[in-house]
Design an enzyme around this catalytic site. Structure first.
Site, mmCIF file in Angstrom:
data_model
loop_
_atom_site.group_PDB
_atom_site.id
_atom_site.type_symbol
_atom_site.label_atom_id
_atom_site.label_comp_id
_atom_site.label_asym_id
_atom_site.label_seq_id
_atom_site.Cartn_x
_atom_site.Cartn_y
_atom_site.Cartn_z
ATOM 1 N N LYS A 196 0.693 -1.222 -0.082
ATOM 2 C CA LYS A 196 0.121 0.042 -0.028
ATOM 3 C C LYS A 196 0.824 1.455 0.020
ATOM 4 O O LYS A 196 1.927 1.181 0.460
ATOM 5 C CB LYS A 196 -0.624 -0.033 1.327
ATOM 6 C CG LYS A 196 -1.948 -0.933 1.417
ATOM 7 C CD LYS A 196 -2.767 -0.879 2.582
ATOM 8 C CE LYS A 196 -3.989 -1.778 2.791
ATOM 9 N NZ LYS A 196 -5.079 -1.565 1.836
ATOM 10 N N ARG A 223 -10.583 -11.060 1.992
ATOM 11 C CA ARG A 223 -11.371 -12.317 1.338
ATOM 12 C C ARG A 223 -10.751 -13.590 1.344
ATOM 13 O O ARG A 223 -11.620 -14.568 1.440
ATOM 14 C CB ARG A 223 -11.990 -11.750 -0.005
ATOM 15 C CG ARG A 223 -10.826 -11.575 -0.969
ATOM 16 C CD ARG A 223 -10.868 -10.796 -2.432
ATOM 17 N NE ARG A 223 -10.983 -9.682 -2.243
ATOM 18 C CZ ARG A 223 -11.424 -8.624 -2.910
ATOM 19 N NH1 ARG A 223 -11.908 -9.026 -4.174
ATOM 20 N NH2 ARG A 223 -11.445 -7.355 -2.669
HETATM 21 N N1 BES Z 1 -8.229 -3.583 4.311
HETATM 22 C C1 BES Z 1 -8.386 -3.265 3.051
HETATM 23 C C2 BES Z 1 -9.737 -2.204 2.763
HETATM 24 C C3 BES Z 1 -9.682 -1.185 3.462
HETATM 25 C C4 BES Z 1 -9.650 -0.035 2.775
HETATM 26 C C5 BES Z 1 -10.332 -1.035 4.823
HETATM 27 C C6 BES Z 1 -9.407 1.344 3.314
HETATM 28 C C7 BES Z 1 -10.461 0.293 5.471
HETATM 29 C C8 BES Z 1 -10.127 1.434 4.632
HETATM 30 C C9 BES Z 1 -8.299 -4.222 2.089
HETATM 31 O O1 BES Z 1 -7.597 -5.540 2.508
HETATM 32 C C10 BES Z 1 -7.616 -4.084 0.660
HETATM 33 O O2 BES Z 1 -6.708 -3.692 0.813
HETATM 34 N N2 BES Z 1 -8.679 -4.253 -0.219
HETATM 35 C C11 BES Z 1 -8.316 -3.463 -1.477
HETATM 36 C C12 BES Z 1 -8.945 -4.536 -2.395
HETATM 37 C C13 BES Z 1 -8.362 -4.219 -3.871
HETATM 38 C C14 BES Z 1 -6.778 -4.554 -4.011
HETATM 39 C C15 BES Z 1 -9.106 -5.236 -4.686
HETATM 40 C C16 BES Z 1 -8.936 -2.120 -1.654
HETATM 41 O O3 BES Z 1 -9.968 -1.808 -1.399
HETATM 42 O O4 BES Z 1 -8.060 -1.383 -2.382
HETATM 43 MN MN MN Z 2 -5.680 -5.278 1.935
#
Ligand code: BES
Ligand code: MN
Ligand code: ZN
Length: 464
Positions: free
Chosen positions: A247, A321
């Protein structure tokens, strides 16, 4: 803070007597009326406040008038928000004892009153040398049994908020397992080798990049003749770096909150031990960290989940997921009647609903509707997002049964369709709390940080 139910708040010696006023009406509290002859334009609009000195002529040192808005527009949600506001004002004034005169307010609203004062009273100050001033005692005329019951749920909510706010250096999978084991419940924690034996290849792949071993936590609340059997699953990523698909710094900043679903499940289970409902409940958390390292799982890896389905990794940041997939298989094998998962799953859900509502989807229309209605009663907001098969088309893989991510568009629903592939023969609902679990700035009755999203609703759904 403790809440004391009394018969006549006007007789209480307190720092502040909070008196409600509906818009365009006189307050029906006679004492306040006497002092409030000259109120400089205070009309009782919702959220408006006005402070009156009492010059020691009555037991209360000050009167805080608070506007409740138009009587016909008054709701339990408004009571919660107004009560929270009065507590925040009282804290600013360093008041220790606060009495509430709630004239013309239905006793059935006592639940949201308690939530309002308890949520506003919350702080996470263990690392601060200077602690905030707190209200010690609240006096109120209210329904005693509702107050006692709601206090227990509010306590559980504060536990969830503490777990979320505490840093990831403390809240490891092991720590979550220890908290679960400290509850008055039957708890089983599976170690790495046992998780392997269970065939949870998706979950283990996420965990493999971290020095912290995964812990699969299974809490069980049982009773003699349960009317139904429910499993609640919480996403328990104790830190989400994104993994190899790292990230950016700004997105990683709040990722200690990626175990908010797990915190909700632990808190809900704790509340059940205090409320003793006649339901069998399984609380399940596949806890691990999503880290980057030489041992981390990689894009292109193909994993096999507990149900035998294979998953090609398209993005290591879609880790929640994967852990939930295996947890869902595990829950379905318990033969329960209903499964609810709650997770900080997608940024897309946050884009769609902001911080105002959690997204919900599921495989049974009336089940989802009931949960939405329960959330409303509990003082939370759930909003249904679609779970159409078409959202799954972008998950097609050339090498495996599916990929773990697809198109960016409609990402909350794509994640939902992914999860659905691991649900078998059970009523299931998925709650995405990405936007509601953690507030980056204060919002209504909440300070910044963990919000305990889902606790009030799950407890109400299970225990009434
Ligand atoms: N934990 C994150 C989702 C999230 C984002 C929670 C912002 C709280 C605030 C999750 O694991 C994630 O990183 N999701 C990705 C999925 C994508 C790679 C398809 C996302 O939402 O960017
Ligand atoms: Mn994630
Ligand atoms: Zn995550």
């Amino acid at each position: 803070m403790n809440i004391q139910v009394v018969h006549n708040v006007n007789e209480i010696h307190c720092n502040i007597l909070v008196v409600n006023q509906f818009e365009g009406e006189k307050t029906s509290n006679e004492i306040a009326n006497y002092y409030a002859i000259d109120k400089d334009g205070f009309e009782g609009k919702f959220g408006e406040t006005y402070l009156l000195q009492t010059y020691d002529k009555i037991p209360a040192s000050k009167i805080l008038l608070i506007g409740f808005g138009k009587k016909e527009e008054f709701t339990p949600d408004r009571l919660r928000e107004a009560a929270a506001k009065a507590i925040k004002k009282s804290m600013q004034m360093k008041a220790k004892t606060v009495a509430f005169s709630l004239e013309g307010v239905n006793f059935d609203y006592s639940e949201q009153f308690v939530y309002g004062v308890k949520i506003a009273d919350y702080s996470f100050d263990k690392y601060k040398s200077e602690k905030p001033d707190k209200v010690e005692t609240v006096f109120v005329q209210a329904n005693q049994s509702i107050v006692e019951r709601t206090e227990k749920i509010a306590e559980a909510m504060s536990l969830a908020r503490n777990l979320i706010n505490e840093s990831a250096q403390i809240i490891t999978p092991q720590f979550l397992a220890d908290v679960a084991e400290s509850l008055d419940l039957d708890v089983r924690v599976y170690e790495t080798d046992e998780i392997e034996k269970l065939g949870m290849g998706a979950y283990l792949a996420v965990a493999q990049g971290s020095v912290q071993p995964p812990k699969l936590i299974h809490m069980r609340y049982t009773c003699d003749n349960p009317v139904k059997r429910i499993a609640i699953i919480g996403k328990g990523i104790t830190f989400d770096s994104g993994g190899m698909d790292l990230k950016p710094a700004s997105s990683m900043l709040t990722m200690k909150d990626d175990m908010s679903g797990a915190a909700c499940v632990i808190a809900t289970m704790k509340a059940l031990t205090a409320l003793n409902p006649n339901v069998e409940v399984h609380g399940i958390i596949a806890a691990c960290e999503n880290m980057i390292s030489g041992g981390a799982y990689k894009p292109g890896d193909i994993l096999t989940a507990k149900n035998g389905k294979t998953i090609e990794i398209d993005n290591t940041d879609a880790e929640g997921r994967l852990t939930l997939a295996d947890a869902l298989c595990y829950a379905c094998e318990l033969g329960v009647d209903e499964v609810i998962d709650i997770a900080t799953l997608t940024g897309a859900c946050m884009v769609a609903l902001g911080t105002q509502a959690s997204g919900i989807m599921g495989n049974d229309e009336s089940f989802v509707k009931t949960l939405i209605e329960t959330a409303k009663q509990a003082g939370e907001r759930f909003w249904e997002l679609p779970l159409w098969d078409e959202y799954g088309e972008s998950l097609k893989s050339s090498f495996a049964d599916m990929k773990n991510t697809g198109s960016r568009w409609g990402g909350a629903s794509t994640a939902g369709v992914f999860l659905k592939k691991f649900v078998k023969d059970v009523k299931w609902a998925h709650i995405d709390i990405a936007g509601t679990a953690y507030f980056e700035k204060p919002q209504k009755e909440f300070i910044e940080g963990g919000a305990g999203a889902g606790v009030r609703t799950l407890v109400k759904y299970i225990a009434g």
